[in-house]
Design a protein around this motif. Structure first.
Motif, PDB file in Angstrom:
ATOM      1  N   PRO A  58      36.869 196.260  40.841  1.00 55.43           N
ATOM      2  CA  PRO A  58      37.103 195.360  39.703  1.00 55.43           C
ATOM      3  C   PRO A  58      36.662 193.917  39.945  1.00 55.43           C
ATOM      4  O   PRO A  58      36.543 193.150  39.001  1.00 55.43           O
ATOM      5  N   PHE A  59      36.422 193.547  41.212  1.00 49.34           N
ATOM      6  CA  PHE A  59      36.051 192.163  41.502  1.00 49.34           C
ATOM      7  C   PHE A  59      34.531 192.012  41.427  1.00 49.34           C
ATOM      8  O   PHE A  59      33.792 192.693  42.143  1.00 49.34           O
ATOM      9  N   VAL A  60      34.088 191.117  40.562  1.00 48.42           N
ATOM     10  CA  VAL A  60      32.656 190.841  40.412  1.00 48.42           C
ATOM     11  C   VAL A  60      32.411 189.445  40.967  1.00 48.42           C
ATOM     12  O   VAL A  60      32.856 188.455  40.402  1.00 48.42           O
ATOM     13  N   PHE A  61      31.696 189.366  42.070  1.00 54.62           N
ATOM     14  CA  PHE A  61      31.542 188.085  42.755  1.00 54.62           C
ATOM     15  C   PHE A  61      30.192 187.414  42.499  1.00 54.62           C
ATOM     16  O   PHE A  61      30.059 186.216  42.672  1.00 54.62           O
ATOM     17  N   TRP A  62      29.188 188.187  42.118  1.00 50.68           N
ATOM     18  CA  TRP A  62      27.844 187.628  41.988  1.00 50.68           C
ATOM     19  C   TRP A  62      27.262 187.984  40.625  1.00 50.68           C
ATOM     20  O   TRP A  62      27.499 189.065  40.101  1.00 50.68           O
ATOM     21  N   SER A  63      26.523 187.052  40.049  1.00 43.83           N
ATOM     22  CA  SER A  63      25.811 187.308  38.800  1.00 43.83           C
ATOM     23  C   SER A  63      24.339 187.027  39.009  1.00 43.83           C
ATOM     24  O   SER A  63      23.961 185.955  39.479  1.00 43.83           O
ATOM     25  N   SER A  64      23.501 188.000  38.650  1.00 39.67           N
ATOM     26  CA  SER A  64      22.054 187.827  38.802  1.00 39.67           C
ATOM     27  C   SER A  64      21.405 187.191  37.589  1.00 39.67           C
ATOM     28  O   SER A  64      20.221 186.881  37.615  1.00 39.67           O
TER      29      SER A  64
END
Length: 744
Positions: A58-64
């Protein structure tokens, strides 16, 4: 306790309905929320979160999709570590989740004021009135373009409630409630919202401390709870703070903003007229905004009746918390005016604060204070009553004022001649329609006077409980009307209907390129884009084409290339080709390194002559060939194949030999790691243009890259350590207090 909850449950549901009231028309028409920053930033972040989210991870740490890749948990205003983001944008698509996010936080602001009411000596109705004035005020509702600001503001009355709960109830449970609330505001909001709330709590704390010292009833136990609550709240926020400070160190704001930029977006005295006449300076909905600054940052409106009842105070009934609330409102509007009265010169000397521009955002303290005093005012009004003679006198006077204003509005001959004379003599700007503002002033006065007359007639003819319902209904109609008039509906398929322009791009090699755009706006076109877009839909569609893949737009009269990071440190001398951008959109002449491949209306798609992919072998000459040997789910360029299970995790297959260098499309950030053939993880090197590079010292067929948010983990470690240490100190102090009390 159970009967109390059953008794309050219908009231809670009513407040929940009030929270969703401002967006009912959006839900009904399925209109996406596209106000300014929501179109260009926030929706793309939330969509990126949704695409990467899973129950397992559930943890989203990076966005491209943002500025060549970004540690989104560290970019405070994205709200990526906020539990409600996981709920509303994880399993739920942002097209639906965004309605839940807004409605819930409007409700949160209302209910927070209701919960705070007993500390303010407000009854249930007074708390509800203050909650409506605050939770769906014009300033809060204008946060449609910045949802995490809304989250930060919505938690503000809860933070105050938690603080006074620690002081009045002096218990571990109250202390933990305060810690939880502060952490929710920290993770879900914006650093400026947390900073403003910290100022508010500081005002209350020092005011309470001074008052307690004067009365001689300062309790060491209370001080202990306040100290423990503050330390534990800081500990709870450390995972966010560590990541943010690391990010701040590596971005262009590491040394603060220039003073001119720091003071950009200050409220002016003229904007305060929106307290009485919300449309006086125009509205973005029809392109008539004449207020200079961004409308949403300077629109101060708590409802006509909300502001009216501010003036019905009984100061002899005030407690010190009311004086402190008044002080907070004064300080808030002072800070909001930026350099006008010197506040910005003070704030600019504070290391963290000099990164937070747009002083007008401090206006939330002013709105918070006004809402409290409006609740007090209407409560005093209903309790005290007025002599019948005074009621009828005021009613007749208000009716006469309304009639005179209508007469001046319908017969403006004198004012036409006056404005023409002033323009001819050079005292007024010939390019502005001052007569429109004068007429609007009389129109507004006539409406406000008629409402006042109606309120006093209600007082004379109705019973108190009937007046309550009528006044709440009037306030809701007023605030909802203002909200609906300022917001424009959009086609429900705006986000799902892909522009035909991008159908001509080469999707097969999409893992390797970033779409850029170079769009120039003249002043008029820029204004049209933000005001009354339905009349200039072609401009909005052009923006849609640019934003289809979540591309970050840098707004201004002249756009830069979207891949040129606004926050990352960057070598500005590099050309588009040097930055390896394959495609870009434009509505003006392109740089010499590009040629036109498609045109549709104002949208033009160009490709660089010297394109080379972001993920590339330095020894491979670039071309636009679609021929590849990659097997699904990998996509590729020749024999270089890429698969991204999620943002922040890249699998690459290819034929690499000793001396090869693999350049990664993500912007360099020290917490990226790579490994070859399952060996130990290593940190990539840094290219001259701030991208990552993986050097090969032997022959291999694959490499794996992963983003590891060490700042979050370090923050968790220090948070746990601080929590345990604080608990130990607290236990020791409490033990000594208990022993001392037993001896006495």
């Amino acid at each position: 306790m159970t009967s109390f909850r059953k008794k309050n449950f219908p009231f809670l549901l009513f407040c929940l309905f009030l929270g969703f009231l401002p967006i009912l028309h959006l839900i009904w028409f399925q209109s996406p929320i596209l106000k300014n920053d929501m179109l260009h930033h926030f929706y793309n972040w939330f969509l990126d979160f949704h695409r990467n989210w899973s129950w397992r991870e559930p943890f989203v740490f990076w966005s491209s999709s943002y500025q060549m890749g970004m540690p989104m948990h560290a970019y405070w205003q994205t709200g990526y570590l906020y539990p409600l983001s996981w709920l509303f944008f994880g399993p739920i698509h942002p097209k639906q989740g965004i309605y839940l996010f807004y409605g819930f936080h409007f409700f949160l602001g209302i209910w927070g004021m209701v919960k705070l009411a007993p500390f303010l000596r407000l009854g249930r109705f007074g708390g509800l009135w203050a909650g409506i004035c605050f939770g769906i005020s014009g300033f809060v509702m204008a946060r449609y373009e910045q949802p995490t600001f809304l989250a930060g503001y919505a938690w503000m009355p809860w933070v105050v409630w938690g603080f006074w709960g620690m002081i009045k109830r002096q218990g571990t449970r109250s202390c933990l409630k305060f810690v939880f609330i502060v952490s929710m505001q920290c993770y879900g909001g914006h650093p400026q919202a947390s900073f403003i709330t910290a100022i508010l709590i500081a005002i209350y704390f020092f005011g309470w401390l001074i008052d307690s010292l004067k009365k001689g009833n300062l309790s060491q136990t209370t001080l202990l709870y306040v100290f423990m609550g503050s330390i534990l709240a800081l500990a709870a926020c450390l995972p966010m703070l560590f990541s943010f400070l690391e990010f701040l160190h590596d971005c262009s704001r590491s040394e603060g903003l220039p003073f001119a930029e720091f003071t950009t977006g200050s409220i002016k005295p003229k904007h305060l007229i929106s307290l009485i006449l919300p449309h006086f300076w125009g509205t973005p909905a029809n392109g008539s905004w004449w207020g200079g600054e961004l409308w949403g940052e300077v629109f101060v409106y708590i409802g006509g009746l909300g502001f009216f009842f501010v003036f019905f105070q009984q100061r002899k009934r005030w407690m010190h918390i009311h004086y402190l609330s008044l002080l907070a409102g004064i300080i808030g509007i002072w800070f909001a005016m930026g350099p006008l009265f010197g506040a910005s010169h003070i704030l600019y000397q504070i290391p963290f604060a000099n990164n937070l521009h747009v002083p007008a955002r401090f206006t939330i303290l002013f709105v918070f204070s006004l809402s409290i005093f409006s609740g007090l005012g209407i409560q005093n009004w209903l309790r005290r009553g007025m002599p019948v003679k005074a009621i009828y006198t005021i009613t007749i006077g208000a009716i006469l004022l309304s009639a005179i204003s209508i007469l001046l509005y319908t017969h403006p001959g004198f004012f036409v001649q006056l404005t023409e004379h002033m323009k001819t003599s050079g005292r007024l700007d010939e390019g502005k329609d001052y007569l429109e503002k004068i007429l609007f002033l009389f129109k507004g006065i006539s409406v406000d006077a008629a409402i006042i007359a109606f309120v006093f007639l209600l007082t004379a003819l109705c019973r108190p409980f009937q007046i309550k319902y009528a006044l709440v209904l009037l306030l809701l109609i007023d605030l909802t009307r203002i909200n609906w008039e300022h917001f424009y509906l959009f086609p429900s398929d705006y986000y799902s209907d892909t522009p035909s322009t991008i159908e001509h791009l080469d999707y097969h090699t999409s893992p390797f390129w970033r779409i850029s755009h170079y769009v120039e706006y003249d002043t008029h076109e820029y204004w049209q884009l933000h005001n009354n877009p339905h009349q200039h839909w072609n401009i909005f569609l052009r923006e849609k084409a640019l934003m289809t893949y979540g591309i970050h737009a840098i707004y201004g009269l002249r756009h830069e290339s979207a891949e040129s990071p606004m926050l990352w440190k960057w070598d500005r001398k590099l050309s588009l080709a040097d930055k390896s951008v394959r495609y870009f959109f434009s509505n003006t002449l392109p740089p010499s390194q590009a040629y036109l491949i498609y045109k549709e209306g104002n949208n033009q798609v160009f490709e660089n002559y010297y394109w080379s992919p972001r993920i590339e072998l330095k020894k491979v000459l670039p071309d636009t060939s679609q021929h590849t040997f990659c097997q699904p789910p990998f996509k590729g360029y020749k024999n270089l194949c890429v698969h991204e299970p999620r943002d922040g995790h890249i699998l690459i297959q290819g034929r690499f030999t000793s001396g090869d260098s693999l350049i990664i499309r993500e912007h360099y950030f020290p917490q990226w790691l790579y490994r070859i053939k399952g060996n130990e993880w290593k940190e990539p090197s840094l290219t001259e243009d701030n991208f990552m590079v993986v050097p090969f010292t032997g022959e291999t067929k694959g490499v794996e890259l992963k983003y590891v948010p060490s700042g979050v983990y370090r923050g968790l470690y220090y948070a746990l350590s601080l929590f345990l240490l604080s608990t130990l100190i607290y236990a020791i102090i409490r033990f000594r207090f208990t022993r001392a009390n037993r001896k006495h």
